[in-house]
Design an enzyme around this catalytic site. Structure first.
Site, PDB file in Angstrom:
ATOM      1  N   LYS A 173     -21.350 -31.000  18.806  1.00 42.33           N
ATOM      2  CA  LYS A 173     -19.976 -30.498  19.508  1.00 42.33           C
ATOM      3  C   LYS A 173     -19.254 -31.110  18.517  1.00 42.33           C
ATOM      4  O   LYS A 173     -18.449 -32.947  18.203  1.00 42.33           O
ATOM      5  CB  LYS A 173     -20.024 -30.958  20.388  1.00 42.33           C
ATOM      6  CG  LYS A 173     -19.082 -29.410  21.578  1.00 42.33           C
ATOM      7  CD  LYS A 173     -17.390 -30.681  21.255  1.00 42.33           C
ATOM      8  CE  LYS A 173     -17.079 -31.634  21.595  1.00 42.33           C
ATOM      9  NZ  LYS A 173     -15.276 -31.414  21.297  1.00 42.33           N
ATOM     10  N   GLU A 248     -20.771 -45.140  20.407  1.00 40.25           N
ATOM     11  CA  GLU A 248     -20.732 -46.438  19.056  1.00 40.25           C
ATOM     12  C   GLU A 248     -19.139 -45.269  19.919  1.00 40.25           C
ATOM     13  O   GLU A 248     -18.670 -44.541  19.415  1.00 40.25           O
ATOM     14  CB  GLU A 248     -20.472 -45.533  17.373  1.00 40.25           C
ATOM     15  CG  GLU A 248     -22.307 -45.305  17.256  1.00 40.25           C
ATOM     16  CD  GLU A 248     -22.377 -47.123  17.242  1.00 40.25           C
ATOM     17  OE1 GLU A 248     -21.777 -48.417  17.331  1.00 40.25           O
ATOM     18  OE2 GLU A 248     -23.628 -47.654  17.188  1.00 40.25           O
ATOM     19  N   CYS A 282     -12.849 -47.261  13.545  1.00 44.42           N
ATOM     20  CA  CYS A 282     -13.230 -47.742  14.559  1.00 44.42           C
ATOM     21  C   CYS A 282     -13.675 -49.298  13.866  1.00 44.42           C
ATOM     22  O   CYS A 282     -13.929 -50.882  14.147  1.00 44.42           O
ATOM     23  CB  CYS A 282     -14.773 -47.151  14.848  1.00 44.42           C
ATOM     24  SG  CYS A 282     -16.019 -47.305  13.582  1.00 44.42           S
ATOM     25  N   GLN A 329      -1.387 -38.878  18.718  1.00 48.70           N
ATOM     26  CA  GLN A 329      -1.618 -39.692  18.431  1.00 48.70           C
ATOM     27  C   GLN A 329      -0.528 -40.523  17.834  1.00 48.70           C
ATOM     28  O   GLN A 329      -0.405 -42.078  18.379  1.00 48.70           O
ATOM     29  CB  GLN A 329      -3.225 -39.675  17.496  1.00 48.70           C
ATOM     30  CG  GLN A 329      -3.600 -41.260  16.831  1.00 48.70           C
ATOM     31  CD  GLN A 329      -4.017 -41.445  17.787  1.00 48.70           C
ATOM     32  OE1 GLN A 329      -5.098 -40.697  18.217  1.00 48.70           O
ATOM     33  NE2 GLN A 329      -4.225 -43.079  18.312  1.00 48.70           N
ATOM     34  N   GLU A 381      -7.690 -50.739  21.905  1.00 46.43           N
ATOM     35  CA  GLU A 381      -8.231 -50.231  21.161  1.00 46.43           C
ATOM     36  C   GLU A 381      -6.408 -49.080  20.746  1.00 46.43           C
ATOM     37  O   GLU A 381      -6.083 -48.485  21.031  1.00 46.43           O
ATOM     38  CB  GLU A 381      -8.772 -48.988  20.785  1.00 46.43           C
ATOM     39  CG  GLU A 381      -8.941 -49.076  19.372  1.00 46.43           C
ATOM     40  CD  GLU A 381     -10.858 -47.752  19.052  1.00 46.43           C
ATOM     41  OE1 GLU A 381     -11.104 -46.684  20.020  1.00 46.43           O
ATOM     42  OE2 GLU A 381     -11.226 -48.169  18.290  1.00 46.43           O
TER      43      GLU A 381
HETATM   44  P1  NAD Z   1     -12.785 -38.897  22.018  1.00 45.69           P
HETATM   45  O1  NAD Z   1     -13.783 -39.791  22.555  1.00 45.69           O
HETATM   46  O2  NAD Z   1     -11.400 -38.195  22.406  1.00 45.69           O
HETATM   47  O3  NAD Z   1     -13.831 -37.964  20.856  1.00 45.69           O
HETATM   48  C1  NAD Z   1     -14.643 -38.428  20.556  1.00 45.69           C
HETATM   49  C2  NAD Z   1     -15.509 -36.555  20.934  1.00 45.69           C
HETATM   50  O4  NAD Z   1     -15.839 -36.011  22.394  1.00 45.69           O
HETATM   51  C3  NAD Z   1     -15.052 -35.188  20.641  1.00 45.69           C
HETATM   52  O5  NAD Z   1     -15.401 -34.720  20.318  1.00 45.69           O
HETATM   53  C4  NAD Z   1     -14.210 -34.870  21.751  1.00 45.69           C
HETATM   54  O6  NAD Z   1     -14.253 -33.235  21.873  1.00 45.69           O
HETATM   55  C5  NAD Z   1     -15.623 -35.143  22.558  1.00 45.69           C
HETATM   56  N1  NAD Z   1     -15.208 -35.325  23.979  1.00 45.69           N
HETATM   57  C6  NAD Z   1     -13.934 -35.635  24.588  1.00 45.69           C
HETATM   58  N2  NAD Z   1     -14.171 -35.697  26.237  1.00 45.69           N
HETATM   59  C7  NAD Z   1     -15.357 -35.055  26.411  1.00 45.69           C
HETATM   60  C8  NAD Z   1     -16.279 -35.165  27.868  1.00 45.69           C
HETATM   61  N3  NAD Z   1     -15.447 -35.724  29.321  1.00 45.69           N
HETATM   62  N4  NAD Z   1     -17.805 -35.271  27.269  1.00 45.69           N
HETATM   63  C9  NAD Z   1     -18.518 -34.790  26.308  1.00 45.69           C
HETATM   64  N5  NAD Z   1     -17.549 -34.941  24.999  1.00 45.69           N
HETATM   65  C10 NAD Z   1     -16.357 -35.028  24.750  1.00 45.69           C
HETATM   66  O7  NAD Z   1     -12.907 -39.875  20.216  1.00 45.69           O
HETATM   67  P2  NAD Z   1     -12.105 -39.039  19.077  1.00 45.69           P
HETATM   68  O8  NAD Z   1      -9.921 -39.429  19.697  1.00 45.69           O
HETATM   69  O9  NAD Z   1     -12.339 -38.140  19.203  1.00 45.69           O
HETATM   70  O10 NAD Z   1     -12.263 -40.318  17.823  1.00 45.69           O
HETATM   71  C11 NAD Z   1     -11.840 -41.885  18.173  1.00 45.69           C
HETATM   72  C12 NAD Z   1     -12.505 -42.380  18.497  1.00 45.69           C
HETATM   73  O11 NAD Z   1     -13.882 -43.067  17.774  1.00 45.69           O
HETATM   74  C13 NAD Z   1     -11.598 -44.364  18.465  1.00 45.69           C
HETATM   75  O12 NAD Z   1     -11.825 -45.296  19.925  1.00 45.69           O
HETATM   76  C14 NAD Z   1     -12.949 -44.800  17.794  1.00 45.69           C
HETATM   77  O13 NAD Z   1     -12.809 -46.027  17.536  1.00 45.69           O
HETATM   78  C15 NAD Z   1     -14.467 -43.957  17.876  1.00 45.69           C
HETATM   79  N6  NAD Z   1     -15.268 -44.708  17.137  1.00 45.69           N
HETATM   80  C16 NAD Z   1     -15.899 -45.060  16.797  1.00 45.69           C
HETATM   81  C17 NAD Z   1     -16.941 -45.339  15.719  1.00 45.69           C
HETATM   82  C18 NAD Z   1     -18.358 -46.440  15.443  1.00 45.69           C
HETATM   83  O14 NAD Z   1     -18.461 -45.787  14.737  1.00 45.69           O
HETATM   84  N7  NAD Z   1     -17.630 -47.198  16.446  1.00 45.69           N
HETATM   85  C19 NAD Z   1     -16.653 -44.353  14.538  1.00 45.69           C
HETATM   86  C20 NAD Z   1     -15.619 -43.678  14.674  1.00 45.69           C
HETATM   87  C21 NAD Z   1     -14.915 -43.620  15.035  1.00 45.69           C
END
Ligand code: NAD
Length: 479
Positions: A173, A248, A282, A329, A381
Site C-alpha cells: 500500500k 520506522e 527521516c 505539508q 518533527e
Molecule cells: P504517513 O504516516 O502520513 O503515511 C505513511 C503511509 O501510511 C502512507 O501510505 C499512508 O497512506 C498510510 N496511512 C495513513 N494513515 C493510515 C492508517 N490509519 N492506517 C494504515 N495506513 C495509513 O507518513 P508520510 O507523510 O507519508 O511520510 C512522512 C513520515 O514518514 C515522516 O514522519 C517521516 O519521518 C517518516 N519516514 C520515516 C522513515 C524511517 O525510516 N524512519 C523513512 C521515511 C519517512
C-alpha cells in the site's frame, strides 16, 4: 489523456473506484496521471491472492527467486534516469536525487537477489546425547507493506526485496501522494517472473485502505514507514491479529558541531543534512547543536550557504532544493515557522514562499537561531526545509541536548577529536551515528533503524532484515 495507475491483484491490473489526480508539486497545472482508488474489498482480494501464492513462492527454486530479484534490480538501474524523472515530477526532489533513489532501489533488489542463495541454517549438538538440533528459518507468510511519499521507490524496495528473497508474499500500500512511482515499481515486479499473487499492490488513502490492510486477520506481518501517529494506529490494529510489526517513523536528528570541527565540512554537512530532499528525509538534521566557540561563525556561514541554494522546479537541472511535496505539508511548515517565532526563536533566514514561472510549493530553506531544545520546533518533527540552531556551552551539554528528544533515528558529530568521537558513539541514543558526515545518507548492506519513537521492531536492511521476514524453527532429531 493522462495515465491511470491501477491496482495489481493476483497478477492482474484491476480498476478501483474513484480516479484521483496526481499533481506535480512544482507545477499545479501539471496533472501527471490519476490513480484508481482501491476499496477494502480490493485489499481483501489482494490478501487472499497473496495467501494462495505463499506455498507456490516457497516452493519456487532459489535460483528462480534470485533471477526475479535480479531482473527487478537490473531494470531499476537501467531505467534510473527515466524513473528518477518521474520521482522528481511527482514528489519534488531534484532529478539527481530522483535518479539516485531509483539506482539505489535497484541495488536493494540486487543485494537481496544474492541473499536468496545465502539462506543457510545452523546445527547444534544437543545437551541430550544422541539428539541433533537444527535451527532453520522459514518465511513469515503474507506481509503488508505500507510506505510514505518521501522515498516512493526506495522505501518500498528495501521492504519488498527482503520480503520476497526470504519467501514471503506481499501486499503493498504505497503512499497515495506518489502513485506514479509505485506503478512503475509494481509493473517491473509484475514482469519479473514472480508467480501471480506473490506481489500485489493497492493504491488509496491510509484511512480508507491502510487501516484495512493493517487490521486484516489474514496478514502475518506489517512493515510500515511513516509518521509516529499512524505507526501507533497500525500497531494497535495489527496486534489484534498477533501480526508481526516493524515500524520506522519520525525523527528529530541532531548534528553536533564542536569547536574543533572542520568548519567547511560542518557547514557542508549541515546544509546537505538539513535541506537536501527539501528537508523531507527521516534522517534530516533538524537540530544543529553548536558549541559556543564556533557558534557565531557557524550561524553566519550557514545563513550564507542556505541563501545561496537554488530553489526551483524539480525538473530544472539547476535546482538544488525542489518544492515541498504538497500544499498541506507546505501549510504545516508555515505553521511551524509561526510557532517558532511565537516561541521566541529568531527566523534568521528563509521561510518565504517563492513565486516562480510555475505555481508550485516553493519555500526558501529556513534557519532558526536563538532556540532552546525545549521549544516545540525542536521537539516535534517538522519534515520540511527548516532547521534550528541550538547554542551549547560544551560537549557534555551538546550530548545531553542531542539525546534529549522523544526520537532516536540518526545523530551526528563534527569534530577532529577521536576521544569525543568514541564517547559520542557510545553515548548517543540513536540507531545510526554519523561522524563528520551528514545525518542523512546510509548504506544498504548494514542495518537501518532507530530508537525510542523512531522505530519499533527488528532492524531493516542488510542481513538483519531476515529477523523480521523469517520465523526461526528449532528441530530436535533423535532416534
Ligand atoms: P504517513 O504516516 O502520513 O503515511 C505513511 C503511509 O501510511 C502512507 O501510505 C499512508 O497512506 C498510510 N496511512 C495513513 N494513515 C493510515 C492508517 N490509519 N492506517 C494504515 N495506513 C495509513 O507518513 P508520510 O507523510 O507519508 O511520510 C512522512 C513520515 O514518514 C515522516 O514522519 C517521516 O519521518 C517518516 N519516514 C520515516 C522513515 C524511517 O525510516 N524512519 C523513512 C521515511 C519517512
Amino acid at each position: 489523456m493522462t495515465e491511470t495507475y491501477r491496482n495489481l491483484i493476483d497478477g492482474n491490473w484491476a480498476d478501483g473506484g474513484d480516479l484521483v489526480a496526481n499533481i506535480n508539486p512544482s507545477d499545479h497545472s501539471d496533472i501527471i496521471g490519476h490513480y484508481s482508488a482501491a476499496s477494502v474489498d480490493d485489499v481483501e482480494q489482494a490478501i487472499a491472492a497473496a495467501r494462495r501464492a505463499v506455498p507456490v513462492w516457497v516452493a519456487t527454486g532459489l535460483e528462480q527467486r534470485k533471477a526475479a530479484l535480479d531482473f527487478i534490480g537490473d531494470e531499476l538501474i537501467a531505467r534510473c534516469e527515466e524513473i528518477g524523472h518521474v520521482i522528481a515530477r511527482e514528489e519534488g526532489k531534484t532529478i539527481a536525487e530522483g535518479k539516485g533513489e531509483a539506482f539505489r532501489s535497484g541495488q536493494f533488489f540486487q543485494y537481496y537477489a544474492a541473499e536468496c542463495l545465502r539462506q543457510i541454517g545452523e546445527q547444534a549438538a544437543s545437551v541430550r546425547p544422541g539428539v541433533d538440533v537444527e535451527v532453520t528459518r522459514e518465511p513469515v507468510g503474507v506481509v503488508g507493506v505500507i510506505t510514505p511519499w518521501n522515498f516512493p521507490v526506495a522505501v518500498a524496495a528495501w521492504k519488498i526485496a527482503p520480503a520476497l528473497a526470504f519467501g514471503n508474499c506481499v501486499v503493498l500500500k504505497p503512499s497515495e501522494t506518489v502513485p506514479a512511482s509505485a506503478a512503475i515499481l509494481a509493473d517491473i515486479i509484475h514482469r519479473s517472473g514472480v508467480p501471480a499473487g506473490v506481489f500485489n499492490m493497492v493504491i488509496g488513502k491510509g484511512r480508507d485502505i491502510g487501516n484495512a490492510l493493517a487490521g486484516a486477520p489474514d496478514i502475518d506481518a506489517i512493515t510500515f514507514t511513516g509518521s509516529v501517529g499512524v505507526g501507533r494506529q497500525i500497531a494497535q490494529n495489527a496486534i489484534q491479529n498477533m501480526a508481526r510489526i516493524q515500524l520506522e517513523m519520525g525523527s528529530k536528528n541532531a548534528l553536533v558541531v564542536l569547536n574543533d570541527a572542520d568548519m567547511d565540512l560542518a557547514v557542508q554537512c549541515a546544509i546537505g543534512g538539513a535541506f537536501f530532499g527539501t528537508g523531507q528525509k527521516c534522517t534530516a538534521s533538524s537540530r544543529l547543536v553548536v558549541e559556543q566557540g564556533v557558534h557565531d561563525e557557524f550561524v553566519e556561514r550557514m545563513i550564507a550557504a542556505a541563501d545561496a541554494l537554488v530553489v526551483g522546479h524539480a525538473l530544472d537541472e539547476a535546482t538544488q532544493i525542489g518544492p515541498v511535496v504538497t500544499e498541506r505539508q507546505l501549510q504545516q511548515n508555515l505553521d511551524y515557522l509561526e510557532l517558532g517565532k511565537n516561541e521566541g526563536a529568531e527566523l534568521a533566514t528563509g521561510g518565504d514562499l517563492l513565486k516562480l514561472a510555475t505555481k508550485g510549493n516553493f519555500m526558501r530553506p529556513a534557519i532558526f537561531t536563538g532556540t532552546s531544545n525545549a521549544m516545540r520546533i525542536n521537539r516535534e518533527e517538522i519534515f520540511g526545509p527548516i532547521t534550528s540552531i541550538i547554542k551549547v556551552a560544551d560537549y557534555d551539554e551538546a550530548l545531553a541536548v542531542s539525546n534529549d528528544t522523544d526520537f532516536g533515528l540518526t545523530s551526528g558529530i563534527m569534530t577532529n577529536s577521536l576521544n569525543r568521537v568514541r564517547h559520542f558513539k557510545r553515548h548517543s541514543q540513536s540507531g545510526c551515528v554519523m561522524v563528520n558526515l551528514p545525518t542523512a545518507g546510509t548504506d544498504y548492506h548494514v542495518p537501518f533503524g532507530g530508537r525510542k519513537a523512531s522505530s519499533y521492531g527488528p532492524r531493516e536492511q542488510g542481513t538483519y532484515a531476515k529477523d523480521f521476514y523469517t520465523i526461526v524453527k528449532t528441530t530436535y532429531i533423535g532416534g
